[in-house]
Design a protein around this motif. Structure first.
Motif, PDB file in Angstrom:
ATOM      1  N   ILE A   1       0.858  -1.186   0.000  1.00 11.28           N
ATOM      2  CA  ILE A   1       0.000   0.000   0.000  1.00 11.28           C
ATOM      3  C   ILE A   1       0.892   1.233   0.000  1.00 11.28           C
ATOM      4  O   ILE A   1       1.738   1.401   0.874  1.00 11.28           O
ATOM      5  CB  ILE A   1      -0.914   0.012   1.238  1.00 11.28           C
ATOM      6  CG1 ILE A   1      -1.770  -1.254   1.282  1.00 11.28           C
ATOM      7  CG2 ILE A   1      -1.808   1.252   1.233  1.00 11.28           C
ATOM      8  CD1 ILE A   1      -2.571  -1.403   2.561  1.00 11.28           C
ATOM      9  N   ASN A   2       0.717   2.075  -0.994  1.00 14.20           N
ATOM     10  CA  ASN A   2       1.554   3.282  -1.107  1.00 14.20           C
ATOM     11  C   ASN A   2       0.733   4.369  -1.792  1.00 14.20           C
ATOM     12  O   ASN A   2       0.776   4.534  -3.010  1.00 14.20           O
ATOM     13  CB  ASN A   2       2.833   2.980  -1.896  1.00 14.20           C
ATOM     14  CG  ASN A   2       3.760   4.181  -1.933  1.00 14.20           C
ATOM     15  OD1 ASN A   2       3.655   5.083  -1.107  1.00 14.20           O
ATOM     16  ND2 ASN A   2       4.663   4.193  -2.897  1.00 14.20           N
ATOM     17  N   ILE A   3      -0.045   5.076  -0.983  1.00 11.30           N
ATOM     18  CA  ILE A   3      -0.884   6.130  -1.536  1.00 11.30           C
ATOM     19  C   ILE A   3      -0.002   7.293  -1.980  1.00 11.30           C
ATOM     20  O   ILE A   3       0.812   7.799  -1.211  1.00 11.30           O
ATOM     21  CB  ILE A   3      -1.912   6.602  -0.484  1.00 11.30           C
ATOM     22  CG1 ILE A   3      -2.777   5.425  -0.030  1.00 11.30           C
ATOM     23  CG2 ILE A   3      -2.764   7.726  -1.046  1.00 11.30           C
ATOM     24  CD1 ILE A   3      -3.519   4.714  -1.118  1.00 11.30           C
TER      25      ILE A   3
ATOM     26  N   ARG B   1      -0.400   5.049   9.629  1.00 11.57           N
ATOM     27  CA  ARG B   1      -1.361   3.948   9.573  1.00 11.57           C
ATOM     28  C   ARG B   1      -1.058   3.016   8.395  1.00 11.57           C
ATOM     29  O   ARG B   1      -1.179   1.797   8.508  1.00 11.57           O
ATOM     30  CB  ARG B   1      -2.782   4.499   9.441  1.00 11.57           C
ATOM     31  CG  ARG B   1      -3.170   5.506  10.501  1.00 11.57           C
ATOM     32  CD  ARG B   1      -3.140   4.918  11.890  1.00 11.57           C
ATOM     33  NE  ARG B   1      -4.149   3.876  12.059  1.00 11.57           N
ATOM     34  CZ  ARG B   1      -4.346   3.202  13.192  1.00 11.57           C
ATOM     35  NH1 ARG B   1      -3.584   3.442  14.239  1.00 11.57           N
ATOM     36  NH2 ARG B   1      -5.280   2.263  13.272  1.00 11.57           N
ATOM     37  N   GLU B   2      -0.643   3.587   7.283  1.00  8.78           N
ATOM     38  CA  GLU B   2      -0.272   2.804   6.112  1.00  8.78           C
ATOM     39  C   GLU B   2       0.893   1.877   6.435  1.00  8.78           C
ATOM     40  O   GLU B   2       0.899   0.697   6.041  1.00  8.78           O
ATOM     41  CB  GLU B   2       0.098   3.755   4.975  1.00  8.78           C
ATOM     42  CG  GLU B   2       0.463   3.076   3.666  1.00  8.78           C
ATOM     43  CD  GLU B   2       0.893   4.092   2.625  1.00  8.78           C
ATOM     44  OE1 GLU B   2       0.069   4.427   1.759  1.00  8.78           O
ATOM     45  OE2 GLU B   2       2.053   4.560   2.691  1.00  8.78           O
ATOM     46  N   ALA B   3       1.886   2.415   7.159  1.00  7.46           N
ATOM     47  CA  ALA B   3       3.039   1.597   7.538  1.00  7.46           C
ATOM     48  C   ALA B   3       2.606   0.420   8.410  1.00  7.46           C
ATOM     49  O   ALA B   3       3.136  -0.697   8.273  1.00  7.46           O
ATOM     50  CB  ALA B   3       4.069   2.456   8.271  1.00  7.46           C
ATOM     51  N   LYS B   4       1.645   0.655   9.284  1.00  2.00           N
ATOM     52  CA  LYS B   4       1.146  -0.420  10.138  1.00  2.00           C
ATOM     53  C   LYS B   4       0.442  -1.488   9.309  1.00  2.00           C
ATOM     54  O   LYS B   4       0.627  -2.692   9.537  1.00  2.00           O
ATOM     55  CB  LYS B   4       0.195   0.153  11.188  1.00  2.00           C
ATOM     56  CG  LYS B   4      -0.291  -0.858  12.215  1.00  2.00           C
ATOM     57  CD  LYS B   4      -1.118  -0.182  13.290  1.00  2.00           C
ATOM     58  CE  LYS B   4      -1.610  -1.200  14.321  1.00  2.00           C
ATOM     59  NZ  LYS B   4      -0.502  -1.841  15.050  1.00  2.00           N
TER      60      LYS B   4
ATOM     61  N   TYR C   1     -11.654   3.459   1.499  1.00  8.28           N
ATOM     62  CA  TYR C   1     -12.693   3.740   0.507  1.00  8.28           C
ATOM     63  C   TYR C   1     -12.355   4.998  -0.297  1.00  8.28           C
ATOM     64  O   TYR C   1     -12.575   5.059  -1.505  1.00  8.28           O
ATOM     65  CB  TYR C   1     -14.061   3.921   1.183  1.00  8.28           C
ATOM     66  CG  TYR C   1     -14.748   2.624   1.528  1.00  8.28           C
ATOM     67  CD1 TYR C   1     -15.603   2.013   0.619  1.00  8.28           C
ATOM     68  CD2 TYR C   1     -14.548   2.004   2.755  1.00  8.28           C
ATOM     69  CE1 TYR C   1     -16.248   0.823   0.926  1.00  8.28           C
ATOM     70  CE2 TYR C   1     -15.186   0.824   3.081  1.00  8.28           C
ATOM     71  CZ  TYR C   1     -16.034   0.231   2.158  1.00  8.28           C
ATOM     72  OH  TYR C   1     -16.660  -0.956   2.477  1.00  8.28           O
ATOM     73  N   TRP C   2     -11.817   6.019   0.403  1.00  8.08           N
ATOM     74  CA  TRP C   2     -11.548   7.281  -0.273  1.00  8.08           C
ATOM     75  C   TRP C   2     -10.397   7.148  -1.273  1.00  8.08           C
ATOM     76  O   TRP C   2     -10.532   7.514  -2.447  1.00  8.08           O
ATOM     77  CB  TRP C   2     -11.219   8.379   0.747  1.00  8.08           C
ATOM     78  CG  TRP C   2     -10.873   9.667   0.065  1.00  8.08           C
ATOM     79  CD1 TRP C   2      -9.626  10.191  -0.153  1.00  8.08           C
ATOM     80  CD2 TRP C   2     -11.791  10.576  -0.547  1.00  8.08           C
ATOM     81  NE1 TRP C   2      -9.706  11.362  -0.847  1.00  8.08           N
ATOM     82  CE2 TRP C   2     -11.033  11.627  -1.106  1.00  8.08           C
ATOM     83  CE3 TRP C   2     -13.180  10.613  -0.667  1.00  8.08           C
ATOM     84  CZ2 TRP C   2     -11.620  12.695  -1.779  1.00  8.08           C
ATOM     85  CZ3 TRP C   2     -13.763  11.673  -1.340  1.00  8.08           C
ATOM     86  CH2 TRP C   2     -12.978  12.702  -1.883  1.00  8.08           C
ATOM     87  N   PHE C   3      -9.275   6.644  -0.830  1.00 10.13           N
ATOM     88  CA  PHE C   3      -8.087   6.600  -1.694  1.00 10.13           C
ATOM     89  C   PHE C   3      -8.269   5.643  -2.873  1.00 10.13           C
ATOM     90  O   PHE C   3      -7.674   5.855  -3.940  1.00 10.13           O
ATOM     91  CB  PHE C   3      -6.854   6.210  -0.885  1.00 10.13           C
ATOM     92  CG  PHE C   3      -6.364   7.293   0.040  1.00 10.13           C
ATOM     93  CD1 PHE C   3      -6.172   8.591  -0.414  1.00 10.13           C
ATOM     94  CD2 PHE C   3      -6.098   7.015   1.369  1.00 10.13           C
ATOM     95  CE1 PHE C   3      -5.725   9.596   0.440  1.00 10.13           C
ATOM     96  CE2 PHE C   3      -5.653   8.016   2.236  1.00 10.13           C
ATOM     97  CZ  PHE C   3      -5.465   9.297   1.762  1.00 10.13           C
TER      98      PHE C   3
END
Length: 472
Positions: free
Chosen positions: A55-57, A109-112, A363-365
């Motif tokens: 995951i990498n927004i 949070r992404e890192a988690k 949901y948003w990203f």
């Protein structure tokens, strides 16, 4: 006169026989296309590779969200004393948006989330995302890991299971059993690609997830789910029983015609006639339960008919999206939350605010709110009725956990018309619709107890001993 009475009796018997045959006979198993193509355009050669995914927004998406959240809020003040009875209270929403702006940090949070192993693989033309949580091999692992398919619902995502995964992939108290958990995102949810064609519902998802499990080397496995996850799990237990060791649900309702008839009859017959007295509160007073469902199911009718109309608005505004989803988390966690000014979200809520925002951000990203809502339309379509499996019984070992604040529940006696081998039926002490987020420890223990209760046998295979958790 006698002849007329006899004729009337014969005609009445014919009508009754027709009704019984029409509505209570077991329908034929539907035949699904084995290799449909849900992607864009014509079918192509499928890439069966399992690809690692991180995951990498992108920074530009984060900046876009920041700018949208920074816009002045155009909220209507709440009515005095209305609390959450009109939906998300705008004062509470204002507080949460302020927290989202200043204190919530997506990259942390992404890192988690990326501490878990994420993958994608193409199935029937769609890139399907899944988390693969493998147990660490330790001396306390008495048994080989048991494969488990864990399925989320709406408005959830794989983040529903962040708290329960460690409890399943490590040995339970007094048990050396560990689970190898595969947690996919439903098609059109989060990082799983959405169908480009209409028609992908519960049965089609069950087929996709079965192919996923087989691709990972698991031809027999357990499945657990709530909400739409419970629907997919039920379809797996109905359509592909030979591949399941057991099915465990934390949301369920009477599905068969006979179950529904008994539900209505139970409202008029003496207490305790059709079900245990202590279970009657799940369904009765029938009128009050019907009123509550009617009041709380407006979203369902919209999403089952015009999802794209609503989706256009929610995909444009993160505040609007948050308002819509937070109200579901509030009410479905505990129906009494509608009478609280904050909907229960800010004081003593069983789910951390960061976890709620994690789900909203997914949901948003991924811009998946519209495609996620289309799932309702697909499962309520006229075409869906032609392949309805509600009256086809399942003999797969079943575990049913009736959490006290769950939106839809049913007594064991009514569910027995669908599941003919209910191994465990429990009434946990606490928890609602989002059991895995609210009470991960309780759900994990309930599932483990179910697995322990499923009949098992030892069998020789290649000189070794394996445990086959199945009555077959």
């Amino acid at each position: 006169m006698a002849f007329g009475f006899l004729l009337a009796s014969v005609l009445a018997a014919v009508v009754v026989a027709y009704i019984l045959t029409k509505f209570f006979r077991e329908p034929e198993m539907p035949s699904l296309p084995q290799n449909p193509w849900w992607g864009e355009g014509e079918p192509q050669a499928e890439d069966t590779a399992i690809r690692p995914f991180t995951i990498n927004i992108p920074d530009e998406d984060l900046e876009d969200l920041r700018l949208r959240l920074a816009l002045p809020l155009r909220l209507t003040p709440p009515l005095e004393g209305a609390n959450f009875t009109y939906g998300t209270n705008s004062d509470t929403l204002k507080h949460i948006v302020e927290y989202w702006r200043k204190e919530y940090h997506w990259k942390e949070r992404e890192a988690k989330m990326n501490e878990l192993q994420h993958f994608k693989t193409q199935i029937e033309g769609l890139d399907i995302h899944f988390v693969h949580a493998r147990p660490q091999q330790t001396p306390s692992n008495v048994h080989e890991p048991i494969p488990l398919l864990l399925i989320h619902g709406w408005p959830g995502s794989f983040v529903e299971f962040l708290g329960i995964l460690p409890l399943l992939t490590s040995p339970g108290e007094g048990s050396g059993r560990v689970f190898e958990v595969i947690c996919p995102s439903l098609p059109g949810y989060g990082f799983s690609q959405a169908a480009a064609k209409p028609g992908l519902g519960l049965q089609e998802t069950a087929q996709i997830f079965l192919k996923l499990m087989k691709r990972l080397g698991h031809s027999r496995f357990y499945v657990q789910g709530g909400d739409w996850g419970a629907g997919v799990a039920t379809q797996l237990a109905t359509l592909y029983p030979q591949h399941l060791r057991g099915v465990h649900l934390n949301m369920f309702r009477p599905q068969t015609t006979m179950g529904k008839v008994r539900q209505v009859l139970g409202a008029f017959l003496p207490s305790g006639t059709l079900m245990a007295k202590e279970e009657e509160g799940m369904l009765y007073p029938l009128l009050e339960h019907a009123k509550w469902l009617l009041r709380e199911s407006g979203y369902f009718h919209i999403q089952a008919t015009k999802p794209d109309t609503l989706g256009a608005a929610l995909a444009q505004s993160p505040v609007g999206l948050a308002s819509y989803l937070l109200e579901k988390f509030s009410t479905w966690t505990n129906g009494a939350n509608v009478n609280k000014p904050d909907g229960g979200l800010l004081k003593g809520f069983p789910i951390a605010l960061d976890a709620l925002l994690d789900d909203i951000c997914i949901y948003w990203f991924t811009n998946s709110i519209t495609s996620s809502m289309r799932y309702y339309a697909e499962n309520m379509s006229r075409e869906r009725a032609a392949i309805d499996t509600s009256n086809i019984p399942s003999k797969v070992p079943a575990g049913l956990a009736a959490f006290p604040e769950e939106v839809l529940l049913a007594p064991r006696s009514l569910m027995a018309h669908k599941f003919h081998d209910i191994v465990t039926y429990t009434r946990p002490s606490a928890g609602g619709h989002f059991a895995a987020m609210e009470q991960p420890g309780i759900l994990a223990r309930d599932f483990r107890a179910f697995v322990e209760a499923v009949p098992f046998k030892q069998a020789e295979q290649g000189g070794g001993v394996y445990l086959d958790y199945s009555p077959y």
